[in-house]
Design an enzyme around this catalytic site. Sequence first.
Site, PDB file in Angstrom:
ATOM      1  N   ARG A   1       6.622  -3.575 -13.454  1.00 54.58           N
ATOM      2  CA  ARG A   1       6.648  -3.263 -12.026  1.00 54.58           C
ATOM      3  C   ARG A   1       5.749  -4.182 -11.210  1.00 54.58           C
ATOM      4  O   ARG A   1       5.802  -4.178  -9.978  1.00 54.58           O
ATOM      5  CB  ARG A   1       6.229  -1.803 -11.807  1.00 54.58           C
ATOM      6  CG  ARG A   1       4.845  -1.456 -12.310  1.00 54.58           C
ATOM      7  CD  ARG A   1       4.544   0.030 -12.131  1.00 54.58           C
ATOM      8  NE  ARG A   1       3.228   0.405 -12.636  1.00 54.58           N
ATOM      9  CZ  ARG A   1       2.964   0.698 -13.891  1.00 54.58           C
ATOM     10  NH1 ARG A   1       3.948   0.663 -14.800  1.00 54.58           N
ATOM     11  NH2 ARG A   1       1.735   1.034 -14.268  1.00 54.58           N
ATOM     12  N   TYR A   2       4.873  -4.960 -11.906  1.00 57.44           N
ATOM     13  CA  TYR A   2       3.940  -5.819 -11.197  1.00 57.44           C
ATOM     14  C   TYR A   2       4.356  -7.293 -11.189  1.00 57.44           C
ATOM     15  O   TYR A   2       3.737  -8.082 -10.475  1.00 57.44           O
ATOM     16  CB  TYR A   2       2.546  -5.711 -11.824  1.00 57.44           C
ATOM     17  CG  TYR A   2       1.947  -4.333 -11.743  1.00 57.44           C
ATOM     18  CD1 TYR A   2       1.831  -3.681 -10.519  1.00 57.44           C
ATOM     19  CD2 TYR A   2       1.507  -3.676 -12.888  1.00 57.44           C
ATOM     20  CE1 TYR A   2       1.284  -2.410 -10.441  1.00 57.44           C
ATOM     21  CE2 TYR A   2       0.958  -2.415 -12.819  1.00 57.44           C
ATOM     22  CZ  TYR A   2       0.855  -1.777 -11.589  1.00 57.44           C
ATOM     23  OH  TYR A   2       0.315  -0.531 -11.523  1.00 57.44           O
ATOM     24  N   ILE A   3       5.294  -7.675 -12.000  1.00 58.88           N
ATOM     25  CA  ILE A   3       5.666  -9.100 -12.098  1.00 58.88           C
ATOM     26  C   ILE A   3       7.098  -9.295 -11.633  1.00 58.88           C
ATOM     27  O   ILE A   3       7.905  -8.370 -11.633  1.00 58.88           O
ATOM     28  CB  ILE A   3       5.489  -9.630 -13.532  1.00 58.88           C
ATOM     29  CG1 ILE A   3       6.287  -8.795 -14.539  1.00 58.88           C
ATOM     30  CG2 ILE A   3       4.026  -9.661 -13.917  1.00 58.88           C
ATOM     31  CD1 ILE A   3       6.188  -9.300 -15.975  1.00 58.88           C
TER      32      ILE A   3
END
Length: 915
Positions: free
Chosen positions: A131-133
């Site tokens: 979800r962060y990259i």
Amino acid sequence: MAEEEEKDDINNTNEEEEQGAHTGEKVIPVSGLYENWFLEYASYVILERAVPALYDGLKPVQRRILHSMKDLDDGRYNKVANIIGHTMKYHPHGDASIGDALVQLGQKDLLIDMQGNWGNTLTGDGAAAPRYIEARLSKFAGDVVFNPKTTEWGMSYDGRNKEPLFLPVKFPLLLAQGAEGIAVGLACKMLPHNFIELIDASIAILRGKRPNILPDFPNGGMADFSQYNGGLRGGRVRVRAKIRQQDTKTLVIDEIPHGTTTSSLIDSVVKANDKGKIKIKKIEDNTSDKAEIIVHLPPGLSPDKTIDALYAFTDCEVSIAPNAAVIQDDKPHFLDVNDMLKRSTDQTVNLLKLELEIKRNELHEQWHFASLEKIFIENRIYRDIEEAETWQEVLENIRLGLQPYISHLRRAVTEDDIVRLTEIKIKRISKFDSFKADELLARLEDDLAQVQHHLDNLIDFAIEYFKNLKKKYGAGKERKTEIKTFDTIEASKVVVANKKLYVDFKEGFIGYGLKKEDYVCDCSDIDDIIIFRENGVMQVTRVDQKKFVGKDIIHAYVWKKGDKRTIYNMAYQDGTSGSAMVKRFAVNSITRDKDYDLTAGTKGSKLLYFSANHNGEAEVVHVKLRPRTSLKKLRFDFDFADQSIKGRAAKGNILTKHIVSKIELKEKGTSTLAPRKIWFDDIVQRLNADGRGTYLGTFKGDDRILSVYQGGYYKTTGFDLSTRFDEDMVVIEKLNPEKIITAVYWEGEKEQYNVKRFHPEVSQKPVEFITEHEKSFLEFATTHPTPSVNLQFDKRSNEQDDEEIDLVEFISVKGIAAMGNRLTALKVKAIDRIEPEILEDEVEEIEEPEDNSGEDDGGMDSETDVNDEGSDEEPEEDSDTVEPDETTKKEADKPAPRKKFKRKDNPDDSQPTLF
């Protein structure tokens, strides 16, 4: 028997079915099910999970990820979590497998443009949560991977979506990325190769050549591909870290082997240190975007030997076993990487041809409809449909109206063509420009001619395609792994002496755990120990904590395989009343844990005198005889130098026929061995005694080697074969203190060329002979007796003609600390070195002592190399040095011939070797 068992199985099955029929239940026989299910499972894992396809170089999960990213592609980054979710429409094995495969694909830095923390392949750190990259397809992927028109499609696992069976990749993607997977009963390990070299090799294949491609690893390092075997099973690649010596107490590892991380490498170093294989003071990890591991050494430890030990005992050297397995025609195949590249190149040519044919057909259709449209509008055929009452009449009227004008068309007019004409809007008809229509037709005809030209010259078109790929995407993709040939590092020679050897001479025990017994020497836990006993028996055994080797030990020491310079001097009584015999011998090969009788084998024989001499010394002993009435002379001296060195099994020569009472050492002697002949192998940058490379000369005692480096310093080192030389070495030769080094260098502070001449001094540390200014650099250095230079001046600043300067007359010999004289005040364009011929009378002849180490032809040893089981035995050599070939002998024995002084061509003992 087999037929009876088969009948029994059938009868049992029938009985089970009959029982099921009576009970109303369906009975499924288990016989054969496991075999079929396991085979189906194995086939599924091989074909659908672990092994890449030859056609596009991708595993199914990778193919589905790329297809999903193409579906989502709008030029912007997408959250990896969204890509994983979208891929699950095509891949039925869960989000974890998709996420891991996506991260690995991104870390190869070829098909995916990444944003965020995607982990670090150097340190082994993992990527951030999905979800962060973010990710998107790279431009390279868009150019070479996707083309819906040439893609073969199939249904997804649930039948709801279409997915590509293979992607039409026009590049050797599998070889560029590499692949690794473990299936059921099958494994795949493809090593990555260099992007630019693959393109060049593909072009070479198209030109009819057969290249030989070698792997290139993203972490760099050095690799020996001599046993690569085209990537097939049975091949082997040795990969080493790049280790440089920062100073005498610090080593820096700045490139690590493929398949390792800085963490795993540091762990292996620490483990080797804990086991005592190496000695380090401290190790630091300063890795960021580049690897940097600092190894601090304790005082008094050789950096060169430590580097070899790091390669021998840690992950600084790893061995990789490739296994080039791919899927082709739904079957696994093992192919040479060069064959894979050939097939990939052929496939690229076929795809390019298919694309050109599709484009040609599209251009034909465009030209055909543009021609029809022009005829339809220019001849006002649309008016023919005004009176038509039915659709069929409309189509018929248009067809009849076109008939007089379509003879030049390339294909017949179809009903679909006429329907398209009826769909032309009134606005387009009203704004129709005949001139623009003609321009369009001319442009389409030019495009058709160009496409046809490419099809007629398909190979040239494919070569140009690869060249464009290299030009567009090749920047920054140069080879990272240095191709080298490694020498074999013998662990016993570089292991740190981490144990102490103790011996119980009387009771016959040796080991590093006998701390209350007599200390002999330092050793390592992998060393072999040679033992001599009073009864004349010798044995070699592996060191242990405590081991019984036989009572009455007289000598024990570390033994090195192939040691021809350690000479044992021995006198023994042949039987209870036989003659006293003397012999000299070396022990360079044995069978471990086997007893060797060094006497003549007569019962009652015993040793009278024994000595071990590590450089072949021959002492003088005083012999006392047992008094007898008939003996007039009871004492005499014997010089072991008069005794030839023979094989271990030789009986020896008679010392005296009388009974010896005692033999004592009278005088220590000197070595009787010939000086050691040393060569320098510039391929592996090592010294050797095997005749490989450039002959440096004969060495003994305190003789040293002079090496001069481009960094403006020189070293004087011993002739130990483990000595390591820096890669920027420009001169290597046997040190002659009377020789003069002439150096021309740029002095950075004063910005001028200086010349200096000096005698090299023996030093344990590197000696700098140019100034320490950061802009100072060495132009050249030489030990030629009469060097000159030719100066070419910059014509833009002066009109001075070229000038030749004799450097011997230009400057006298000064101390090494002197800055030297300014070469010229004018601006110099180039400096050419001139080295005149060396006349024969300028070369000093060096007498070499006679080699009397192996004169006798009797008593040759007959044992093999060290082994634990004891196998067939071969003769052992007597001589203590490796004999050079006839050419080398002649070069060493006669003065240097008249010849120009050239680089890398100097076998003479008294001349330098320049690089």
